[in-house]
Design a protein around this motif. Structure first.
Motif, PDB file in Angstrom:
ATOM      1  N   VAL A 138     -12.707  -2.923 -71.656  1.00  9.56           N
ATOM      2  CA  VAL A 138     -12.196  -1.571 -71.687  1.00  9.56           C
ATOM      3  C   VAL A 138     -12.086  -0.957 -70.281  1.00  9.56           C
ATOM      4  CG1 VAL A 138     -12.967   0.914 -72.025  1.00  9.56           C
ATOM      5  CG2 VAL A 138     -13.530  -0.754 -73.867  1.00  9.56           C
ATOM      6  N   ASP A 139     -13.073  -1.234 -69.283  1.00 12.04           N
ATOM      7  CA  ASP A 139     -12.801  -0.789 -67.903  1.00 12.04           C
ATOM      8  C   ASP A 139     -11.535  -1.310 -67.244  1.00 12.04           C
ATOM      9  OD1 ASP A 139     -15.050   0.547 -68.302  1.00 12.04           O
ATOM     10  OD2 ASP A 139     -16.222  -0.901 -66.937  1.00 12.04           O
ATOM     11  N   ARG A 140     -11.055  -2.615 -67.563  1.00  8.91           N
ATOM     12  CA  ARG A 140      -9.994  -3.198 -66.949  1.00  8.91           C
ATOM     13  C   ARG A 140      -8.737  -2.648 -67.727  1.00  8.91           C
ATOM     14  NH1 ARG A 140     -11.808  -7.851 -67.230  1.00  8.91           N
ATOM     15  NH2 ARG A 140     -11.242  -8.433 -69.228  1.00  8.91           N
ATOM     16  N   ASN A 141      -8.775  -2.315 -68.939  1.00 10.04           N
ATOM     17  CA  ASN A 141      -7.814  -1.706 -69.831  1.00 10.04           C
ATOM     18  C   ASN A 141      -7.424  -0.418 -69.124  1.00 10.04           C
ATOM     19  OD1 ASN A 141      -5.817  -1.489 -71.526  1.00 10.04           O
ATOM     20  ND2 ASN A 141      -7.146  -0.856 -73.323  1.00 10.04           N
ATOM     21  N   MET A 142      -8.543   0.376 -68.938  1.00 14.59           N
ATOM     22  CA  MET A 142      -8.399   1.781 -68.348  1.00 14.59           C
ATOM     23  C   MET A 142      -7.590   1.627 -67.058  1.00 14.59           C
ATOM     24  SD  MET A 142      -9.092   3.799 -70.694  1.00 14.59           S
ATOM     25  CE  MET A 142      -9.813   5.395 -70.431  1.00 14.59           C
ATOM     26  N   ALA A 143      -8.270   0.824 -66.331  1.00 16.49           N
ATOM     27  CA  ALA A 143      -7.541   0.672 -64.711  1.00 16.49           C
ATOM     28  C   ALA A 143      -6.100   0.097 -64.695  1.00 16.49           C
ATOM     29  CB  ALA A 143      -8.455  -0.392 -64.029  1.00 16.49           C
ATOM     30  N   GLU A 144      -5.807  -0.380 -65.718  1.00 17.81           N
ATOM     31  CA  GLU A 144      -4.162  -1.123 -65.761  1.00 17.81           C
ATOM     32  C   GLU A 144      -3.361   0.041 -66.356  1.00 17.81           C
ATOM     33  OE1 GLU A 144      -4.420  -4.581 -68.238  1.00 17.81           O
ATOM     34  OE2 GLU A 144      -5.280  -5.693 -66.801  1.00 17.81           O
ATOM     35  N   HIS A 145      -4.241   0.909 -67.191  1.00 20.42           N
ATOM     36  CA  HIS A 145      -3.346   2.070 -67.803  1.00 20.42           C
ATOM     37  C   HIS A 145      -3.569   3.275 -67.336  1.00 20.42           C
ATOM     38  CE1 HIS A 145      -1.253  -1.081 -70.285  1.00 20.42           C
ATOM     39  NE2 HIS A 145      -2.420  -1.447 -70.498  1.00 20.42           N
ATOM     40  N   PRO A 146      -3.185   3.793 -66.314  1.00 20.95           N
ATOM     41  CA  PRO A 146      -3.628   5.191 -65.582  1.00 20.95           C
ATOM     42  C   PRO A 146      -3.561   6.233 -66.564  1.00 20.95           C
ATOM     43  CG  PRO A 146      -2.358   3.974 -63.988  1.00 20.95           C
ATOM     44  CD  PRO A 146      -2.216   3.316 -65.243  1.00 20.95           C
ATOM     45  N   ASP A 147      -2.556   6.281 -67.463  1.00 19.46           N
ATOM     46  CA  ASP A 147      -2.350   7.400 -68.435  1.00 19.46           C
ATOM     47  C   ASP A 147      -3.255   7.341 -69.097  1.00 19.46           C
ATOM     48  OD1 ASP A 147      -1.317   4.811 -69.018  1.00 19.46           O
ATOM     49  OD2 ASP A 147      -0.074   5.836 -70.629  1.00 19.46           O
ATOM     50  N   MET A 148      -3.810   6.226 -69.863  1.00 18.69           N
ATOM     51  CA  MET A 148      -5.045   6.328 -70.613  1.00 18.69           C
ATOM     52  C   MET A 148      -6.347   6.920 -69.919  1.00 18.69           C
ATOM     53  SD  MET A 148      -4.819   2.812 -72.603  1.00 18.69           S
ATOM     54  CE  MET A 148      -5.959   2.835 -73.727  1.00 18.69           C
ATOM     55  N   ALA A 149      -6.329   6.453 -68.730  1.00 20.00           N
ATOM     56  CA  ALA A 149      -7.818   7.164 -68.212  1.00 20.00           C
ATOM     57  C   ALA A 149      -7.498   8.549 -67.882  1.00 20.00           C
ATOM     58  CB  ALA A 149      -7.777   6.218 -66.744  1.00 20.00           C
ATOM     59  N   GLU A 150      -6.340   8.988 -67.590  1.00 22.66           N
ATOM     60  CA  GLU A 150      -6.108  10.604 -67.408  1.00 22.66           C
ATOM     61  C   GLU A 150      -6.441  11.196 -68.867  1.00 22.66           C
ATOM     62  OE1 GLU A 150      -2.485  13.794 -66.250  1.00 22.66           O
ATOM     63  OE2 GLU A 150      -2.396  11.571 -65.810  1.00 22.66           O
ATOM     64  N   LEU A 151      -5.875  10.610 -69.830  1.00 25.53           N
ATOM     65  CA  LEU A 151      -6.401  11.161 -70.989  1.00 25.53           C
ATOM     66  C   LEU A 151      -7.652  11.169 -71.428  1.00 25.53           C
ATOM     67  CD1 LEU A 151      -5.359  12.383 -73.914  1.00 25.53           C
ATOM     68  CD2 LEU A 151      -5.011   9.810 -74.699  1.00 25.53           C
ATOM     69  N   ASN A 152      -8.537  10.192 -70.831  1.00 27.95           N
ATOM     70  CA  ASN A 152      -9.682   9.887 -71.305  1.00 27.95           C
ATOM     71  C   ASN A 152     -10.746  11.089 -70.460  1.00 27.95           C
ATOM     72  OD1 ASN A 152     -12.226   8.983 -72.277  1.00 27.95           O
ATOM     73  ND2 ASN A 152     -12.655   7.704 -70.479  1.00 27.95           N
ATOM     74  N   VAL A 153      -9.836  11.524 -69.257  1.00 26.30           N
ATOM     75  CA  VAL A 153     -10.685  12.465 -68.419  1.00 26.30           C
ATOM     76  C   VAL A 153     -10.568  13.706 -69.036  1.00 26.30           C
ATOM     77  CG1 VAL A 153     -10.475  13.891 -66.343  1.00 26.30           C
ATOM     78  CG2 VAL A 153     -10.650  11.229 -66.231  1.00 26.30           C
ATOM     79  N   MET A 154      -9.337  13.768 -69.480  1.00 25.71           N
ATOM     80  CA  MET A 154      -8.877  15.323 -70.277  1.00 25.71           C
ATOM     81  C   MET A 154      -9.735  15.504 -71.436  1.00 25.71           C
ATOM     82  SD  MET A 154      -4.779  15.996 -69.660  1.00 25.71           S
ATOM     83  CE  MET A 154      -4.484  14.491 -70.877  1.00 25.71           C
ATOM     84  N   LEU A 155      -9.839  14.270 -72.264  1.00 23.66           N
ATOM     85  CA  LEU A 155     -10.594  14.458 -73.603  1.00 23.66           C
ATOM     86  C   LEU A 155     -12.189  14.666 -73.171  1.00 23.66           C
ATOM     87  CD1 LEU A 155      -9.072  11.758 -75.797  1.00 23.66           C
ATOM     88  CD2 LEU A 155      -8.867  14.188 -75.815  1.00 23.66           C
ATOM     89  N   ASP A 156     -12.749  14.135 -72.271  1.00 22.18           N
ATOM     90  CA  ASP A 156     -14.110  14.369 -71.599  1.00 22.18           C
ATOM     91  C   ASP A 156     -14.264  15.505 -71.341  1.00 22.18           C
ATOM     92  OD1 ASP A 156     -14.889  11.819 -72.266  1.00 22.18           O
ATOM     93  OD2 ASP A 156     -15.042  11.185 -70.178  1.00 22.18           O
ATOM     94  N   GLY A 157     -13.345  16.329 -70.650  1.00 20.30           N
ATOM     95  CA  GLY A 157     -13.299  17.855 -70.386  1.00 20.30           C
ATOM     96  C   GLY A 157     -13.449  18.662 -71.522  1.00 20.30           C
ATOM     97  N   TYR A 158     -12.612  18.056 -72.393  1.00 18.23           N
ATOM     98  CA  TYR A 158     -12.379  19.137 -73.604  1.00 18.23           C
ATOM     99  C   TYR A 158     -13.835  19.138 -74.471  1.00 18.23           C
ATOM    100  CZ  TYR A 158     -10.501  21.449 -77.792  1.00 18.23           C
ATOM    101  OH  TYR A 158     -10.364  22.236 -78.813  1.00 18.23           O
ATOM    102  N   TYR A 159     -14.250  17.695 -74.888  1.00 19.54           N
ATOM    103  CA  TYR A 159     -15.136  17.405 -75.784  1.00 19.54           C
ATOM    104  C   TYR A 159     -16.446  17.297 -75.160  1.00 19.54           C
ATOM    105  CZ  TYR A 159     -11.734  16.909 -79.309  1.00 19.54           C
ATOM    106  OH  TYR A 159     -10.791  16.761 -80.178  1.00 19.54           O
ATOM    107  N   GLY A 160     -16.507  16.936 -73.931  1.00 20.31           N
ATOM    108  CA  GLY A 160     -17.751  16.680 -73.045  1.00 20.31           C
ATOM    109  C   GLY A 160     -17.752  15.376 -73.074  1.00 20.31           C
ATOM    110  N   ALA A 161     -18.233  14.695 -72.052  1.00 18.14           N
ATOM    111  CA  ALA A 161     -18.502  13.505 -71.624  1.00 18.14           C
ATOM    112  C   ALA A 161     -19.500  12.831 -72.553  1.00 18.14           C
ATOM    113  CB  ALA A 161     -19.063  13.195 -70.386  1.00 18.14           C
ATOM    114  N   SER A 162     -19.271  11.673 -73.021  1.00 21.13           N
ATOM    115  CA  SER A 162     -20.082  11.289 -74.297  1.00 21.13           C
ATOM    116  C   SER A 162     -21.118  10.465 -73.469  1.00 21.13           C
ATOM    117  CB  SER A 162     -19.496  10.225 -74.989  1.00 21.13           C
ATOM    118  OG  SER A 162     -18.848   9.466 -74.314  1.00 21.13           O
ATOM    119  N   ASN A 163     -21.101   9.974 -72.169  1.00 16.91           N
ATOM    120  CA  ASN A 163     -22.012   9.300 -71.537  1.00 16.91           C
ATOM    121  C   ASN A 163     -22.260  10.075 -70.395  1.00 16.91           C
ATOM    122  OD1 ASN A 163     -22.194   7.004 -73.393  1.00 16.91           O
ATOM    123  ND2 ASN A 163     -20.549   5.987 -71.908  1.00 16.91           N
ATOM    124  N   PRO A 164     -23.398  10.804 -70.304  1.00 21.02           N
ATOM    125  CA  PRO A 164     -23.808  11.639 -69.185  1.00 21.02           C
ATOM    126  C   PRO A 164     -23.886  10.890 -67.678  1.00 21.02           C
ATOM    127  CG  PRO A 164     -25.720  11.747 -70.524  1.00 21.02           C
ATOM    128  CD  PRO A 164     -24.443  10.791 -71.312  1.00 21.02           C
TER     129      PRO A 164
END
Length: 73
Positions: A47-73
């Motif tokens: 998962v980490d490698r996939n997120m690093a290879e696809h920055p748009d997914m990483a950005e989406l993940n950050v946006m979702l964490d900001g909206y829903y709250g981080a699932s892993n504190p």
């Protein structure tokens, strides 16, 4: 009157067998935990490698964490 010693020795042997079975169960549980941790680590590294290879997914993940709250504190 019969001698109670053989019956007591058989009972003690059964108790030792039960204790040995409990120890085998504990050993299996420890091995199972190690296997699950290994599987989790392999999955997470993918998962980490996939997120690093696809920055748009990483950005989406950050946006979702900001909206829903981080699932892993």
């Amino acid at each position: 009157m019969s001698d109670p010693i053989p019956a007591l020795l058989r009972l003690q042997a059964q108790l030792f067998e039960m204790h040995a079975a409990a120890l085998r169960l504990k050993a299996s549980a420890i091995e199972f935990h190690a296997s699950c941790k290994s599987l989790h680590d392999a999955f997470q590294s993918g998962v980490d490698r996939n997120m690093a290879e696809h920055p748009d997914m990483a950005e989406l993940n950050v946006m979702l964490d900001g909206y829903y709250g981080a699932s892993n504190p």
